[in-house]
Every structure is written in structure tokens, then in C-alpha cells.
Design a protein around this motif. Sequence first.
Motif, PDB file in Angstrom:
ATOM      1  N   ASN B  93       4.403   0.745 -14.037  1.00  0.00           N
ATOM      2  CA  ASN B  93       4.566  -0.677 -13.730  1.00  0.00           C
ATOM      3  C   ASN B  93       3.612  -1.074 -12.622  1.00  0.00           C
ATOM      4  N   LYS B  94       3.741  -2.299 -12.206  1.00  0.00           N
ATOM      5  CA  LYS B  94       2.793  -2.845 -11.247  1.00  0.00           C
ATOM      6  C   LYS B  94       2.851  -2.108  -9.900  1.00  0.00           C
ATOM      7  N   MET B  95       4.003  -1.561  -9.594  1.00  0.00           N
ATOM      8  CA  MET B  95       4.153  -0.913  -8.296  1.00  0.00           C
ATOM      9  C   MET B  95       3.613   0.515  -8.300  1.00  0.00           C
ATOM     10  N   SER B 109       2.985   5.517  -5.960  1.00  0.00           N
ATOM     11  CA  SER B 109       2.825   4.081  -5.744  1.00  0.00           C
ATOM     12  C   SER B 109       1.365   3.683  -5.907  1.00  0.00           C
ATOM     13  N   ASN B 110       1.133   2.406  -6.133  1.00  0.00           N
ATOM     14  CA  ASN B 110      -0.212   1.989  -6.528  1.00  0.00           C
ATOM     15  C   ASN B 110      -1.243   2.185  -5.422  1.00  0.00           C
TER      16      ASN B 110
END
Lengths: 571, 177
Positions: B93-95, B109-110
Motif C-alpha cells: 500500500n501507499k505506506m 515503510s515507504n
Amino acid sequence: MGSIEPFNRLVKLAARAFYDDITTKGENQPKTGRSDNRGIAVVILDALTRRQWVREEDLAKDLKLHTKQLRRTLRFFEEEKLVTRDHRKETAKGAKIYNAAVAATGDGQQTGREGDEKLKMHTHSYCCLDYAQIYDVVRYRLHRMKKKLKDELESKNTVQEYICPSCNKRYTALDALRLISPYDEYFHCESCNGVLVAESDKLTSQDIGDGDDNVRRRRHEKLKDLLTNMEDQLKPLIDQLGRVKDLPVPEFGSLQAWEVRANAAGRTGNGDPNSNDPSKSSQGLGFGGTPMPYVGETKVEVAFTGDDEKGENIKSINTNAPMKILPPWMLKEGMNYTKEQLGETKPEANLGGKSVESELSDDKKSATVNNEAKSIQDEYVKAYYAAILERQREQEEMVKAQESSNTSTSAEVSTMLTDRQVGMKSKRNDYDREDDVEWEEAAPPTSSTSVHYKVDLNVEAEAFEDDEDDDIDWEEGGSSSTKHERVHASRPLSSTAVRRDSRKEFMQKRHSIGSLQREAEKIEGSSGSPWHRPEMDVLQKCDHDESDIESRFLAKTFVKTKKLLVHVLQP
Amino acid sequence: MFFHIVLERNMQLHPRHFGRDLRDKIVSKLMKDVEGTCSGRHGFIVAITGIESVGKGLIRDGTGFVTFPVKYQCVVFRPFKGEVVEAVVTMVNKMGFFAEAGPVQIFVSNHLIPDDMEFQSGDMPNYTTSDGSVKIQKDSEVRLKIIGTRVDATEIFCIGTIKDDFLGVISDPGATS
């Protein structure tokens, strides 16, 4: 035990680097300008470098601080592992043992104590720098700083933090499993179900964003700046750490052990056959703890010969271990160098004396009369004149300071006025003034080229060689200033008489130097010392007994005069 | 990291199992109870490899259950900070993304994904480099380094990074197909 000087330097550097703006403020105190006590921490640490084990009350008295304030700061330092403290219940006798120990080490910072008999099982706290630990603490602190910055820089090993914008709840990436929602791809707050935002690193928290390229690059640069800045600014400290690395750490041991050792050293020192004053050796022995009735206990500081001092020094403090020659850039960092002192104090002792005659006619005569010993009187008068001189100078500075800083002056002035109205003799003000000198002494001498004033000294030295010889001997004995003064006090009368003549000649020379110096200082303004703040003055005026002042004044003026003259004579 | 250690557990056995194959019953019950659990101290118990000893049983008053202290050897898996593990991506996902290394869940984490990889949303969310040569999506295999662990009494959760040398998608053609 190794040489203590490099370690003291380390402490002073660390104090200025890390504890500069520590304030120990009670929660309920008003946040006025007066209660701004930043810098106190540095002052206290500096004072501790000049002592070994010291009773906290004495320290407070010496620094003109409230014991409460001092304790708060010391507790902080204890938590920081910089000082060790010891608390014990003790009677008058216990206090005496401690006094003896202090007297034996000859650091001379302790004041005459008349109230010994009154103490009945009070809890007293003592504190002392723990050099070994300080070394480790500073190293660890630097290591952590560097590591943190480096990690941030490479964004390695950092756990991302998330913050809920609506309820300000914080999460770390470790909570991620609980935060994911089945419906969208964001993290959701557990309590308010708001969408969490990644928080950028604490060091650069102002740019909260989702980490797009620009922000990242900016952060990167900022971190890099921080790191280089840190390395630049802490370089002296790091250098000093490296210098101290292979030196044996000065170890005072526990309070009890220290007392025993100091007392033993003091006794052997006093037993020195060369001592030329018969009375003092017996006094010294009495202090060792044998309960014999002896008189003049409070005068112990005055009665040591130089030979004794030397012997004690070697055994107890070892300050005269061979020092490294310091590179020139270190000289301006605000330390007491034995060499420097050596040079500057010589003229000072002499110049103070000859001025005496003129000043004696003042109202102060009565104060000196009650001293039986002529030599003491002589020294006292000397010191007193120097104090007056200093006070004049201080007042000039004060006027300047008032002009420049409008905010703090009013408070200061008012307290000064009240002091005088209460009917304190002007002597008391002198006393305060002198303590200002002590503060200032902690500050780096702004631009002292040692070569320059050494030339001055030589000129003066020719005028009265006999004095100079003596002085040089004493000075080499150690950096502690009081020793020097004690020596003076015990000198036979004849030499002082001789000195007085030569001093008159010297006075004229010195006058010219002094006036030059004063001019120079006017130009410099009050910028000379960062520690000389108006608040400090106010603090220092806190309660003293009138009775107290007399004896303490005697002891202290000797120290202060010298420091003050060091100050005055700097070109 | 895997460890082969000896643990001890008190097994309660119903009286109905008392008989010739009581020992076997104890072992099978132990396996059922213990394998796959997680303890904060030792990590995940992966498998029981043998029984050291079964102590004397103690009959419980009132119930008739018997308690046997059992010592058994087992393989445990415990993730450590700094350890490099290989994991399968389970969610993107985006995170960041989640991955599993055996029983352990790991979150990356990103900001611990290399800067040149961009998040692409869509039917199959993924992180892709600008030239499209490397893609992290569900079921990719990645090698990552654990940089933090949270160990609860019954759960271990880790965060990892692929922003370091030799970390990232394992480019084994057989595995990614």
C-alpha cells in the motif's frame, strides 16, 4: 593520581558545550529576567574543578547561590553522572575532620568557619567531580550525537513514526499491523479513525510531508550541515578527549577515603622540618583529628609556610605534575594556566601593598587595627586597596552595562541601593565586587598574548628582586592561588618593610599600566565575560552575616586580589 | 535466527488417555499445543524434534487430570534486529509493504524503500523503479534487513528495510514467474 589540569579543561569544555543553557527552574517561579539562571551550571562545574570534595553549603556560599538552587543543579549533574555526591549525618567533629581535610589539600576555597560547635547531627551533602565517569559520559554523548545524525542522514535504522493530525496520537511503524484498514491503503488512527500522516524526522520536523523528493533533499542537506557543524564546534572537546585518553584519571575516592588521605598528607606536610613558623605546625597536627585544645583554629589558612604547601601539593593534588605545553589556540579558552598565573600574580602582590598607605587614612582603618599580627595587617590592607581599585573599575563597567542593557538594570540597581541603605559598610560591597571577579575569571581572557605581559613582568621584577624570588617559588608550587597568599601572611615582618619601599616605585609604573588597561576595558565594554550577568550580581547579594564577612573577607581578599590583578594587568 | 533448544511444559492429560499408548498421547498433544505458537522469550516454536524426558505425573484432585512435566527439544525461530531474512510480500500500500518470513510479519515503510522506487496504485498496487525493471508487488520475494522488532508475549512484529546493499527483490527468474 594523574595531572588534573587536562581533565579540568575537559570538564570546562563539556560544560560550555552541553550545559550552557541548562536552567533549573522551579515550576512555580515567575519567568522574569531575574530568574533566568542559564549559565549557572557552567559556573558550578567550573567551581568544582577548583575543588575536590566540597560541602555543598560551602560551595553555595562561595558561589553566592542559594543552597536550593545549587542542590537542584547538582542533582541534575548527578543524574548526568558528572558529579558524585555523598550525604551523611555528622556532628561538629565530623565537620572538623572535613575542614582539616580541606585545609590539608590547600585548595583554600573554604572559608573560616566559626559555627562548628553549633552543628549537631545535621545531614550534610558533599559533592565532587567524577573525572573517570565524566570522560565516559562525554564520549558516550558525542558518540550518540554522531550516530543519531548519521543514521538520520542515511535514513538507516530509523523507525518511521506516524502521527494522527486530528488527535495527535503517535504511532511507530511497529504498530503498522494494527493500523492497516481493509478498505483503503492508508493507516488509520485507532482512536479516531483519522488517516495517519508519516512524520518526518524529529530533527527536521518542520517539513511534514509525505516525503517527496524535494523535502527529502532539503532534509538531507540540513542534516549534513548539522553534522559538519557539530564536528566543527565540538572539535576542541574531541581533541581534549583524545589528549586525556592516555592520562591516568585523577581519583578522589569516596568522601571518607579522601578525608583520610588528605589529612594524612596534610600532617606529613606540616611535619616538614623547614617550617619557619613554630605555631602553625602544631596547629596542623591538631587538625589531624587529635582532640587537643588549640587556639586560632579559624586562622589555619593563614599559617602555612610555602614548604608545607609544596609537600602537601605533591601528595594530595599533584597539580604540579609536568604539564604538556599547550598549543597557542588553547590559551584563549578560559582556563587557569599555571604559567600565566605565575607571570601575572607577581606584580599584583607587590603593587597592592604600596598603595596601602594612602588608602589607610580612610574610614577603613578601624577594620585593620584589630589584627595583631603586623604581617596579616599588611596583607589585608594590600588586598583591600586592590579591592577598592577593582570596585572603581567595576562601577565604571556597571555604568556602561546599565546603558547598554536597559532591561536588567533596574532590578540590579534597586538591590544595590537597598544594600547600602540597610547600613552595610561599604566593605560589604567590596566583598561582593570581589566575587564578581571570581565569576569573570571563568571567562576566557579575551585576547591575551602571553608574550606581551611577560615583558612587563620582567621590568617590574628588577625593581625588587627579593620579592620576586619568593613569589616564583610559591607559584611553581601549584596553581592554587590561596597557597600563595598564605605564604605571604606568614612572612617575617622585615621583608614586608623592604617590599613596601620598592612598591612605591613600582606603583608609579603600575599606575600607568592600570590606566591603560582601564581604557582598554572601557572600549571592550562589558563584553569581556559571558558569565558576568546582571542576574548574577543580584544573586550574589543574598544574605551574609556581618560578622561572617570580616573573617571571610580576610581569607578571600588574598585570593581575589590576585585574580583581579591578573585581570587588570592584561594588556 | 533458528535455534534448537530444550523447553519444558506441563501437560495435562485426560484420564481417558491412560493406557498403553499414554506416552504417544502426551507427545501428540504436546505437538498440537505447542507448534506454531510464539513466546516473546524464545520466538516462534517451529517444530518439536524430540522428547527429552517425561516426568512423574501428578493427579489433580477432583478432576482426575494428570499433569506431566515434559522436556522436549524444538526448533524455534526468533527474528533479531540487523538480521537479513527473505520474505514474501503479502500486501502493498501507499505506506509501504508487508511481508512474511515464515511466521513473522514484517513491515517495510515507504521511506525505507529505495528512493528510485515509486508507488503505483491500481488493481495490483506495487513499487516500481522508474525504468520498470524492478517491481515489488504481492507475492514477490524480497530480501530485507530487520531494523526493529516488537516482541509481545504472544506476538513478534518486525520492521525492515530494503534500502541497503544487496537488499530488495530476489531476482530469481524461477521464483518470480
